[in-house]
Design a protein around this motif. Structure first.
Motif, short mmCIF file in Angstrom:
data_model
loop_
_atom_site.label_atom_id
_atom_site.label_comp_id
_atom_site.label_asym_id
_atom_site.label_seq_id
_atom_site.Cartn_x
_atom_site.Cartn_y
_atom_site.Cartn_z
N HIS A 118 87.32 -36.71 2.53
CA HIS A 118 86.64 -35.57 3.14
C HIS A 118 85.27 -35.36 2.50
CE1 HIS A 118 89.46 -33.76 5.99
NE2 HIS A 118 90.43 -34.19 5.20
N ALA A 119 85.21 -35.49 1.18
CA ALA A 119 83.93 -35.31 0.49
C ALA A 119 82.92 -36.33 1.01
CB ALA A 119 84.12 -35.46 -1.01
N THR A 120 83.36 -37.57 1.16
CA THR A 120 82.44 -38.62 1.65
C THR A 120 82.03 -38.36 3.09
OG1 THR A 120 83.61 -40.14 0.20
CG2 THR A 120 82.13 -41.12 1.82
N THR A 121 82.96 -37.93 3.91
CA THR A 121 82.65 -37.67 5.32
C THR A 121 81.60 -36.55 5.41
OG1 THR A 121 84.94 -38.22 5.75
CG2 THR A 121 83.69 -37.34 7.59
N ALA A 122 81.76 -35.54 4.58
CA ALA A 122 80.77 -34.45 4.55
C ALA A 122 79.41 -35.01 4.08
CB ALA A 122 81.24 -33.35 3.60
N ALA A 123 79.45 -35.90 3.10
CA ALA A 123 78.19 -36.49 2.62
C ALA A 123 77.52 -37.31 3.71
CB ALA A 123 78.48 -37.37 1.40
N LEU A 124 78.31 -38.04 4.49
CA LEU A 124 77.75 -38.84 5.58
C LEU A 124 77.10 -37.95 6.63
CD1 LEU A 124 80.67 -41.42 6.10
CD2 LEU A 124 78.47 -41.90 5.06
N ALA A 125 77.77 -36.84 6.94
CA ALA A 125 77.21 -35.90 7.93
C ALA A 125 75.88 -35.35 7.44
CB ALA A 125 78.21 -34.78 8.20
N MET A 126 75.83 -35.02 6.16
CA MET A 126 74.58 -34.51 5.56
C MET A 126 73.49 -35.58 5.60
SD MET A 126 74.50 -31.45 3.93
CE MET A 126 73.71 -31.63 2.34
N GLU A 127 73.88 -36.79 5.28
CA GLU A 127 72.88 -37.88 5.27
C GLU A 127 72.27 -38.07 6.65
OE1 GLU A 127 75.11 -41.18 3.66
OE2 GLU A 127 75.16 -40.28 1.66
N MET A 128 73.10 -37.98 7.67
CA MET A 128 72.56 -38.13 9.03
C MET A 128 71.67 -36.94 9.38
SD MET A 128 74.57 -38.60 12.62
CE MET A 128 75.23 -40.21 12.24
N ALA A 129 72.13 -35.76 9.07
CA ALA A 129 71.36 -34.56 9.44
C ALA A 129 70.01 -34.52 8.72
CB ALA A 129 72.18 -33.31 9.10
N LEU A 130 69.98 -34.97 7.48
CA LEU A 130 68.77 -34.80 6.66
C LEU A 130 68.05 -36.11 6.37
CD1 LEU A 130 70.19 -32.16 4.14
CD2 LEU A 130 68.94 -31.77 6.27
N ASP A 131 68.48 -37.18 7.07
CA ASP A 131 67.80 -38.47 6.94
C ASP A 131 67.77 -38.95 5.48
OD1 ASP A 131 66.51 -40.71 7.78
OD2 ASP A 131 64.50 -39.84 7.78
N ILE A 132 68.91 -39.01 4.89
CA ILE A 132 69.03 -39.47 3.50
C ILE A 132 69.67 -40.86 3.53
CG2 ILE A 132 69.95 -38.92 1.21
CD1 ILE A 132 70.69 -36.11 2.44
N GLY A 515 74.33 -33.61 12.28
CA GLY A 515 74.84 -34.91 11.84
C GLY A 515 76.33 -35.00 12.05
N VAL A 516 76.83 -36.21 11.98
CA VAL A 516 78.28 -36.39 12.03
C VAL A 516 78.67 -37.42 10.99
CG1 VAL A 516 78.06 -38.03 13.98
CG2 VAL A 516 80.28 -37.02 13.46
N GLY A 517 79.73 -37.12 10.28
CA GLY A 517 80.29 -38.10 9.36
C GLY A 517 81.49 -38.73 10.01
N PHE A 518 81.47 -40.05 10.15
CA PHE A 518 82.63 -40.79 10.66
C PHE A 518 83.16 -41.65 9.52
CE2 PHE A 518 80.80 -40.50 15.14
CZ PHE A 518 81.82 -39.70 15.61
N TRP A 519 84.31 -41.36 9.03
CA TRP A 519 84.89 -42.08 7.90
C TRP A 519 86.39 -42.11 8.15
CZ3 TRP A 519 82.27 -45.24 5.12
CH2 TRP A 519 82.55 -45.54 3.77
N GLY A 520 87.18 -42.63 7.27
CA GLY A 520 88.60 -42.73 7.57
C GLY A 520 89.48 -42.28 6.42
N ALA A 521 90.40 -41.38 6.71
CA ALA A 521 91.40 -41.00 5.72
C ALA A 521 92.43 -42.12 5.62
CB ALA A 521 92.06 -39.70 6.14
N GLY A 522 93.33 -42.00 4.64
CA GLY A 522 94.43 -42.97 4.57
C GLY A 522 95.13 -43.06 5.91
N ARG A 523 95.18 -41.95 6.60
CA ARG A 523 95.86 -41.89 7.90
C ARG A 523 94.93 -42.20 9.06
NH1 ARG A 523 97.79 -39.16 3.30
NH2 ARG A 523 99.91 -38.50 3.66
#
Lengths: 623, 178
Positions: A118-132, A515-523
């Motif tokens: 979840h932390a990484t998915t939130a980071a990915l969403a931020m990266e997309m939104a803020l061009d990081i 932005g959107v974070g697309f990542w995968g949980a164990g599930r």
């Protein structure tokens, strides 16, 4: 054609547009569930052999899940099903109005297993939104952390949560004839796991005392140790941040990590051998086991494990970097790949709340995505979370879960979807250890105590409970080998002096960014949709794999994946009296690896109570 | 060696008594043989850490705020006397523990099953106000802090012969299972 049900078409240049001449393009039919429920009530009243079978809670799953089914014990079939998420997950409301930098830390608490995801998915969403754009080593380290979470998660599910369903204790209590045959069935993979019969494996699957159960407990420690070398702590790491990771990576850290990772090479081979033997035997003994939890392989996955040099966090290049991932994103409908583009995966998403404890929201803030693809008013970027606790009714609302769909179809998600999509799509990067053939995924596992092994997960003929778990077993060596690829890259980067692991960024005080974070949980599938307004979170929407899998019916009456899988499950259990355990139903549900967000707490406006206290969870007496 | 372990989720007001007092207790003067640590990282992980120690703890003191239908603020200080529920119940508690649930009862039961607790295991447990979100304790619990710390100190340092036979303060052993 990507979409068959949504009113979106593409011109010759691939530009999407809304179908012309449709008045309310995203309109949908809401059917009344009362008629169906009346029929079920009538059956229950007239036939003593038709019974309600309720599990509240379903045990050996993460978090709060209840399941209601009506079972015809004479004809050994399930008549009706309802899946209920019994706790409210309020992270969307907690996050609203906060500093976007809080998202990774707060959303991480949505799960006690997949916090890092979840932390990484939130980071990915931020990266997309803020061009990081994170530096290459930051991307690779994030991949390593993810793989290690999977190496914690998959053994945990296979041996501690689902495993007991296949143990001598449970099988002897429900189908003694199956265990008797197992004691005489030779185990084909003895060289990998040391057991000469399937019966011996089943005995060691016994909870608390079985060697395989205890070994899996021990492997969770190995994975946790590996994770905290970089993540600092588990399951809620402090080092995952937008722009990369906040950790010092040295060759000695990577070597410490490798010592732990290596243990999963032999273990992965062993686990695959164990479950291949158990499941092959069960279906040979009784082919009806292939119908336990069966449903079409209609699934969605975000893909995971970004490639440095390709991932740039942008929405514009999302399809390119998505397709370059070590597991391919996309959608399968009845086992066939419909798309591997993240933009189309995103545009087809909707969430419905007709059978959930929420109110509908007004308006549609975003008509299209940043590339011009039309979006539904029910798309996560447009959705608002408006909880409305109420009476539980199979005719109306019965779950805190929403009903997400892609192209108006309920979608399943899981660790197995990663294998299925990747095997079918044939877009896997060139790898020393992995090969996608279009019908299988080949995994070359370096030897430890065991010799090198070439494993092959094959797309199964039927998509059922046993195949979900079998694929999850293969996901262990798959994750371990992706780790190896990334570990080698990380070492090479350090050798080249590329030690940067994060990119600094500023949060604009004005304007709207999304932005959107697309990542995968164990599930499986995990998405975080983020809108930032004037420097604060304006909207945050999370779709977890269990949001997809545990979904109640769609407005038009289609069952959610658990509901459909259990409805298709034959009752093979021998006990048809008061000892009926519903083991076939439970196997079907647990094969999805349910993870209902746990420890969910949210204040109600103007009150000092927590909304979780007001939820009715008992299915007794529900209409 | 003596371990003083704190237990509880963060940001849940009284339920966070352990995490709130953890840094305070770290700042207190303790003899060298006393360790202060969080016990929030999952019962199975804690069992494994105990099992990996070369020198077992002689005494463990656990501080928690667990609802037990007592008047709010009631401080109970008791000796963990062991006993385990059915194997099915233990299995369920392990399932919870590995999927992120932090709970005193699960920790005690799972720890007992795996035989990690020394004879001298003591619990200091305070009745919290019903669950609320927030960073601070309620006034009722805030007022009990000196007594709570006194109880923890006593549990950690007092001679065992002075503790063992007694139910201290308002203490009694709770039934964690039927």
């Amino acid at each position: 054609m990507c979409f068959k049900n949504l009113p979106v078409e593409f011109d010759e240049n691939g530009q999407a547009y809304l179908k012309e001449g449709v008045n309310n393009p995203y309109d949908y039919q809401v059917i009344d569930l009362a008629e169906r429920e009346d029929k079920v009530h009538e059956l229950l009243a007239k036939n003593g052999f038709i019974k309600s079978v309720d599990y509240d809670p379903v045990t050996r799953v993460a978090g709060a899940l209840a399941f209601h089914s009506v079972v015809d014990l004479k004809n050994k079939k399930v008549v009706s099903t309802n899946s209920m998420a019994t706790l409210f997950r309020g992270y969307e409301i907690i996050l609203r109005g906060r500093d976007p930098r809080d998202a990774a830390y707060i959303s991480s608490r949505a799960c006690g297993v997949c916090g890092g995801v979840h932390a990484t998915t939130a980071a990915l969403a931020m990266e997309m939104a803020l061009d990081i754009k994170p530096p290459p080593l930051g991307i690779v380290i994030r991949n390593l952390l993810l793989s290690i979470e999977y190496l914690y998660d998959h053994p945990l599910h296979l041996f501690l949560l689902a495993g007991p369903d296949y143990s001598e204790q449970l099988i002897n209590a429900t189908n003694p004839e199956l265990f008797k045959a197992a004691t005489k069935a030779p185990a084909k993979n003895q060289a990998k796991h040391g057991y000469s019969t399937v019966g011996e494996i089943m005995t060691d699957l016994n909870p608390l005392t079985g060697k395989l159960y205890l070994e899996a407990l021990g492997m969770t420690r190995v994975a946790r140790e590996a994770y905290v070398l970089i993540g600092g702590k588990y399951p809620h790491p402090q080092s995952v941040i937008p722009g990369g990771v906040a950790a010092t990576i040295t060759p000695s850290v990577l070597n410490e990590l490798y010592i732990r990772l290596q243990k999963f090479f032999d273990y992965g081979q062993k686990v695959v051998g164990i479950w291949d033997d158990v499941f092959d035997f069960m279906v040979e003994f009784n082919p009806d086991y292939a119908r336990c939890g069966i449903r079409p392989a209609t699934m969605a996955d975000t893909g995971v494990w970004d490639r440095p040099g390709v991932y740039d966090a942008s929405y514009a290049n999302m399809d390119e970097w998505g397709n370059a991932r070590w597991s391919t994103p996309g959608v399968l409908v009845d086992g066939e790949v419909v798309t591997t583009d993240l933009s189309k995966l995103n545009a087809g998403l909707e969430e419905f709340i007709e059978h959930s404890y929420y109110e509908h929201w007004d308006g549609q803030r975003f008509k299209t995505d940043p590339l011009g693809l039309p979006l539904s008013p029910n798309h996560p970027w447009n959705k608002e979370t408006k909880p409305k606790p109420g009476k539980q009714s199979w005719r109306d609302k019965y779950s805190w879960d929403t009903s997400p769909t892609w192209d108006r179809m309920p979608m399943e998600a899981g660790a197995y979807t990663r294998l299925y999509m990747t095997a079918k799509a044939q877009k896997l990067p060139t790898s020393e250890f992995l090969e996608s053939t279009g019908h299988s995924l080949k995994i070359l596992v370096p030897g430890g105590v065991l010799p090198d092994a070439g494993l092959e997960w094959k797309v199964p003929e039927h998509w059922n409970a046993l195949e979900r778990n079998r694929a999850r077993a293969y996901a262990i060596p798959y994750s371990a080998m992706v780790s190896m690829e990334n570990w080698k890259m990380a070492m090479e980067m350090l050798r080249q002096g590329e030690t940067e692991v994060s990119t600094p960024y500023e949060i604009p005080k004005k304007g709207t960014q999304m932005g959107v974070g697309f990542w995968g949980a164990g599930r499986g599938f995990l998405s975080h949709h983020l809108v930032i307004d004037d420097g604060a979170i304006g909207n945050y929407q999370i779709v977890t794999p269990s949001t997809l899998n545990a979904a109640p019916r769609t407005p038009w009456g289609a069952e959610g994946p658990y509901e459909e899988a259990v409805l298709n499950t034959p009752i093979i259990e021998a006990n048809m009296d008061d000892d009926f355990k519903g083991i076939d139903i439970l196997r079907a549900i647990r094969s999805f690896d349910p993870c209902m967000p746990c420890t969910t707490h949210i204040m109600v406006d103007g009150a000092d109570k927590l909304i979780t206290r007001e939820v009715t969870t008992c299915a007794c007496g529900v209409e | 060696m003596v371990l003083i372990g704190t237990l509880g989720y963060h940001n849940l007001k009284d339920f966070s008594l352990g995490p709130i007092l953890f840094p305070i207790m770290q700042e207190m003067d303790w003899p060298d043989e006393v360790e202060i640590d969080e016990l929030n990282w999952g019962a199975v992980a804690i069992v494994q850490n105990f099992q990996a120690r070369t020198e077992p703890y002689d005494r463990v003191v656990i501080l928690s705020a667990t609802p037990r239908d007592r008047p709010i603020g009631t401080l109970t200080y008791y000796h963990w006397q062991g006993g385990i529920p059915s194997l099915e119940s233990i299995q369920d508690r392990i399932s919870e523990a590995v999927t992120g649930v932090t709970s005193l009862d699960n920790l005690l039961v799972i720890g007992e099953y795996f035989d990690i607790w020394p004879t001298e295991t003591l619990i200091v447990d305070v009745e919290p106000h019903p669950e609320q979100a927030g960073e601070r304790l309620t006034d009722a619990l805030q007022a009990r802090i000196p007594e709570v710390l006194k109880a923890v100190e006593h549990a950690a340092l007092a001679d065992w012969s002075a503790i063992k036979p007694k139910e201290i303060l308002e203490g009694k052993q709770f039934e964690l299972y039927p």
